[in-house]
Write an enzyme that holds these catalytic residues in place. Structure first.
Site, PDB file in Angstrom:
ATOM      1  N   CYS A 122     -23.718  -0.462 -14.438  1.00 54.47           N
ATOM      2  CA  CYS A 122     -22.308  -0.172 -14.007  1.00 54.47           C
ATOM      3  C   CYS A 122     -21.963   1.239 -14.484  1.00 54.47           C
ATOM      4  O   CYS A 122     -22.894   1.965 -15.263  1.00 54.47           O
ATOM      5  CB  CYS A 122     -21.518  -1.030 -14.812  1.00 54.47           C
ATOM      6  N   ARG A 142     -22.026 -21.597  -6.346  1.00 58.56           N
ATOM      7  CA  ARG A 142     -21.377 -22.534  -7.120  1.00 58.56           C
ATOM      8  C   ARG A 142     -20.340 -23.385  -6.297  1.00 58.56           C
ATOM      9  O   ARG A 142     -20.170 -24.823  -6.519  1.00 58.56           O
ATOM     10  CB  ARG A 142     -20.672 -21.892  -8.414  1.00 58.56           C
ATOM     11  N   TYR A 143     -19.568 -22.606  -5.653  1.00 61.13           N
ATOM     12  CA  TYR A 143     -18.675 -23.356  -4.644  1.00 61.13           C
ATOM     13  C   TYR A 143     -18.916 -23.544  -3.076  1.00 61.13           C
ATOM     14  O   TYR A 143     -20.187 -22.708  -2.692  1.00 61.13           O
ATOM     15  CB  TYR A 143     -17.471 -22.402  -4.576  1.00 61.13           C
ATOM     16  N   ARG A 196     -21.946 -10.944 -17.911  1.00 65.40           N
ATOM     17  CA  ARG A 196     -23.374 -10.855 -17.632  1.00 65.40           C
ATOM     18  C   ARG A 196     -23.910  -9.696 -18.628  1.00 65.40           C
ATOM     19  O   ARG A 196     -24.975  -9.176 -18.172  1.00 65.40           O
ATOM     20  CB  ARG A 196     -23.443 -10.416 -16.212  1.00 65.40           C
ATOM     21  N   CYS A 220     -18.567  -8.384 -21.322  1.00 64.37           N
ATOM     22  CA  CYS A 220     -19.089  -8.513 -20.298  1.00 64.37           C
ATOM     23  C   CYS A 220     -19.534  -9.863 -20.096  1.00 64.37           C
ATOM     24  O   CYS A 220     -20.656 -10.249 -21.118  1.00 64.37           O
ATOM     25  CB  CYS A 220     -20.097  -7.326 -19.664  1.00 64.37           C
ATOM     26  N   ASP A 248     -14.526 -15.105 -21.567  1.00 69.08           N
ATOM     27  CA  ASP A 248     -15.610 -15.903 -21.561  1.00 69.08           C
ATOM     28  C   ASP A 248     -16.434 -15.867 -22.977  1.00 69.08           C
ATOM     29  O   ASP A 248     -16.259 -15.080 -23.570  1.00 69.08           O
ATOM     30  CB  ASP A 248     -16.653 -15.571 -20.477  1.00 69.08           C
ATOM     31  N   LYS A 281     -14.183 -21.740 -11.918  1.00 73.04           N
ATOM     32  CA  LYS A 281     -12.618 -21.356 -12.406  1.00 73.04           C
ATOM     33  C   LYS A 281     -11.728 -22.363 -12.330  1.00 73.04           C
ATOM     34  O   LYS A 281     -11.364 -22.882 -11.423  1.00 73.04           O
ATOM     35  CB  LYS A 281     -12.158 -20.116 -11.400  1.00 73.04           C
ATOM     36  N   ARG A 325     -18.668 -20.332  -0.658  1.00 76.43           N
ATOM     37  CA  ARG A 325     -18.622 -19.002  -0.915  1.00 76.43           C
ATOM     38  C   ARG A 325     -19.803 -18.783  -2.142  1.00 76.43           C
ATOM     39  O   ARG A 325     -20.140 -19.756  -2.633  1.00 76.43           O
ATOM     40  CB  ARG A 325     -17.261 -18.558  -1.495  1.00 76.43           C
ATOM     41  N   ASP A 378     -12.914 -19.649 -16.687  1.00 74.31           N
ATOM     42  CA  ASP A 378     -14.142 -20.284 -16.108  1.00 74.31           C
ATOM     43  C   ASP A 378     -15.052 -21.156 -16.749  1.00 74.31           C
ATOM     44  O   ASP A 378     -15.112 -20.735 -17.997  1.00 74.31           O
ATOM     45  CB  ASP A 378     -15.016 -18.602 -15.901  1.00 74.31           C
ATOM     46  N   CYS A 404     -18.461  -2.745 -20.158  1.00 72.34           N
ATOM     47  CA  CYS A 404     -17.351  -3.483 -21.048  1.00 72.34           C
ATOM     48  C   CYS A 404     -18.012  -4.425 -21.943  1.00 72.34           C
ATOM     49  O   CYS A 404     -18.828  -5.130 -21.673  1.00 72.34           O
ATOM     50  CB  CYS A 404     -16.716  -4.434 -19.917  1.00 72.34           C
TER      51      CYS A 404
HETATM   52  C1  LIG Z   1     -15.264 -16.341  -9.145  1.00 75.75           C
HETATM   53  C2  LIG Z   1     -16.265 -16.531  -8.317  1.00 75.75           C
HETATM   54  C3  LIG Z   1     -16.149 -17.018  -7.106  1.00 75.75           C
HETATM   55  C4  LIG Z   1     -15.071 -16.480  -6.194  1.00 75.75           C
HETATM   56  O1  LIG Z   1     -13.956 -17.214  -6.506  1.00 75.75           O
HETATM   57  P1  LIG Z   1     -12.414 -17.219  -5.907  1.00 75.75           P
HETATM   58  O2  LIG Z   1     -11.786 -18.241  -6.538  1.00 75.75           O
HETATM   59  O3  LIG Z   1     -12.617 -17.649  -4.179  1.00 75.75           O
HETATM   60  O4  LIG Z   1     -12.119 -15.801  -6.053  1.00 75.75           O
HETATM   61  C5  LIG Z   1     -17.447 -17.320  -6.261  1.00 75.75           C
HETATM   62  N1  LIG Z   1     -18.590 -17.563  -6.585  1.00 75.75           N
HETATM   63  C6  LIG Z   1     -18.791 -17.454  -8.050  1.00 75.75           C
HETATM   64  C7  LIG Z   1     -19.781 -18.108  -8.594  1.00 75.75           C
HETATM   65  C8  LIG Z   1     -17.704 -17.119  -9.046  1.00 75.75           C
HETATM   66  O5  LIG Z   1     -17.765 -16.905 -10.184  1.00 75.75           O
END
Ligand SMILES: *Cc1c(COP(=O)(O)O)cnc(C)c1O
Length: 396
Positions: free
Chosen positions: A133, A120-121, A142, A140, A301, A345, A124, A338, A137
């Site tokens: 798990c 998404r980002y 997911r 959850c 969520d 986020k 990362r 989120d 929870c």
């Molecule tokens: C939370 C998350 C991350 C990591 O986010 P940070 O703000 O860097 O901790 C990366 N990818 C996805 C899809 C996430 O939900």
């Protein structure tokens, strides 16, 4: 003032399982094999409410019921409102879908180029390596895929995921999650971390896990060795309530920290669990004592059947306001939502900037007092009495 309760940590101990040998109790595989998964089992230990009973019967169609004996011991069995119980005991309200609730509340599926990867980002990626798990929870995010109750058919594809990560040079940060990655065998974790370390553009590896809270017995010397070998590996834990800060968790955190793992914590704001400043303060202080830095506080969520556990986000803002400035900055997590539908986020903060004009920022401090910070003042020399005579003194 915050009443210091004096008690640093609780010793959980064997509790209901006093008849079991220490060797079994401390063995994580024994803990998993002896999880509480059935209504009849629970009823031998505590009296369920009608809502919980119904929830237990429904759980295998939605999100499996599983509680490790270790975590079950933390439940106050006399109290249906117990904050530990609320996190893991299914309830009939889970069958109720309310406005805005969906199966994939943060839009992960549409950002998933290969099964198990959520990208998404820009820099990362999230790598989901299992759908299981130690305990489940009830809120959850997911739920659709974990525990395999909904026929979602999630098959984590290790090799495809690794290949995707290797082919995408923009990814410098990989977050290993699931399910709970620490449920994988030592050999698999070793292999996975080794493969990730072989990818030159991956600089930063972290593991998202609730194992230290549900199953601290899993943090073994062998696991320490693996974490050292591939380190630095960062870890995000998931503790929600001070009651979870047991001596067992403390010892697990010691082991992780001594293996060079920087520890963070992600809590979810949950109604009747931790949605008051007093509880949250106690939690974050205990976490710091265990070398765990509170990282995020999540607004819960909009997952199907979670309305009974969700709190108004304004409550979260209030909690942050009662922490920021009133206690160690290290103890204050970032409150985030989120964004529904896949926006990622979004940080939400109490307002400390009262006003901004051409000439000044008006600030409100943690006590509500107003302060001003000048902006864009032209550099103008004023007589500086503070240093009067100082220059002459030095030269003399
Ligand atoms: C939370 C998350 C991350 C990591 O986010 P940070 O703000 O860097 O901790 C990366 N990818 C996805 C899809 C996430 O939900």
């Amino acid at each position: 003032m915050y009443p210091r309760d004096g008690l640093k940590y609780w010793w959980s101990g064997k509790g209901l399982w006093d008849h079991v040998s220490d060797q079994d109790w401390n063995n994580w595989v024994w803990q998993l094999q002896n999880r509480i998964t059935r209504l009849e089992q629970i009823e031998t230990y505590l009296q369920l409410t009608p809502e919980e009973k119904e929830g237990c019967l429904f759980a295998n169609k939605k999100l499996a019921l599983a509680i490790t004996p270790y975590f079950f011991n933390l439940i106050d069995r006399q109290d249906p409102e117990c904050p530990i119980r609320k996190q893991v005991m299914p309830r009939s309200e889970e069958m109720r879908k309310t406005a805005g609730e969906v199966l994939d509340p943060v839009g992960e599926d549409e950002h998933s180029p290969v099964p198990g990867i959520v990208h998404r980002y820009p820099d990362r990626a999230l790598f989901l390596v299992t759908d299981r798990c130690a305990s489940y929870c009830r809120y959850c995010t997911r739920s659709r895929m974990v525990s395999n109750a909904q026929d979602y058919n999630f098959h984590p594809a290790f090799d495809k995921g690794l290949q995707y990560l290797a082919e995408h040079q923009e990814i410098r940060d990989v977050l290993i999650s699931g399910g709970d990655p620490l449920l994988l065998s030592d050999a698999k974790i070793d292999h996975l971390l080794g493969k990730l370390r072989e990818i030159p553009h991956i600089e930063f590896i972290r593991i998202g896990t609730r194992i230290p809270i549900f199953l601290p017995q899993r943090i073994t010397e062998k696991l320490q060795e693996i974490l050292v070998k591939h380190g630095p590996i960062w870890m995000s834990l998931h503790a929600n309530h001070p009651r979870e800060c047991t001596i067992e968790l403390k010892e697990a955190c010691d082991k992780l920290a001594f293996a060079g793992v920087p520890l963070g914590n992600q809590s979810v704001l949950l109604k009747g669990v931790n949605d008051d400043a007093e509880t949250m303060r106690s939690l974050v202080h205990r976490l710091l004592m265990m070398r765990v830095r509170p990282y995020y506080l999540y607004q819960c969520d909009l997952i199907n059947g979670s309305s009974h556990l969700r709190t108004d986000p304004r409550k979260g803002l209030e909690i942050i306001k009662e922490l920021r400035g009133h206690t160690s900055g290290y103890a204050v997590p970032q409150f985030v939502i989120d964004a529904p539908g896949g926006g990622g986020k979004v940080p939400i903060n109490p307002e400390y900037v009262e006003n901004i004009t051409e000439s000044e920022l008006t600030l409100r401090n943690f006590q509500g007092r107003i302060y001003r910070y000048p902006l864009d003042k032209p550099a103008e020399s004023l007589p500086n009495e503070d240093f009067e005579g100082a220059f002459e003194e030095i030269l003399a």
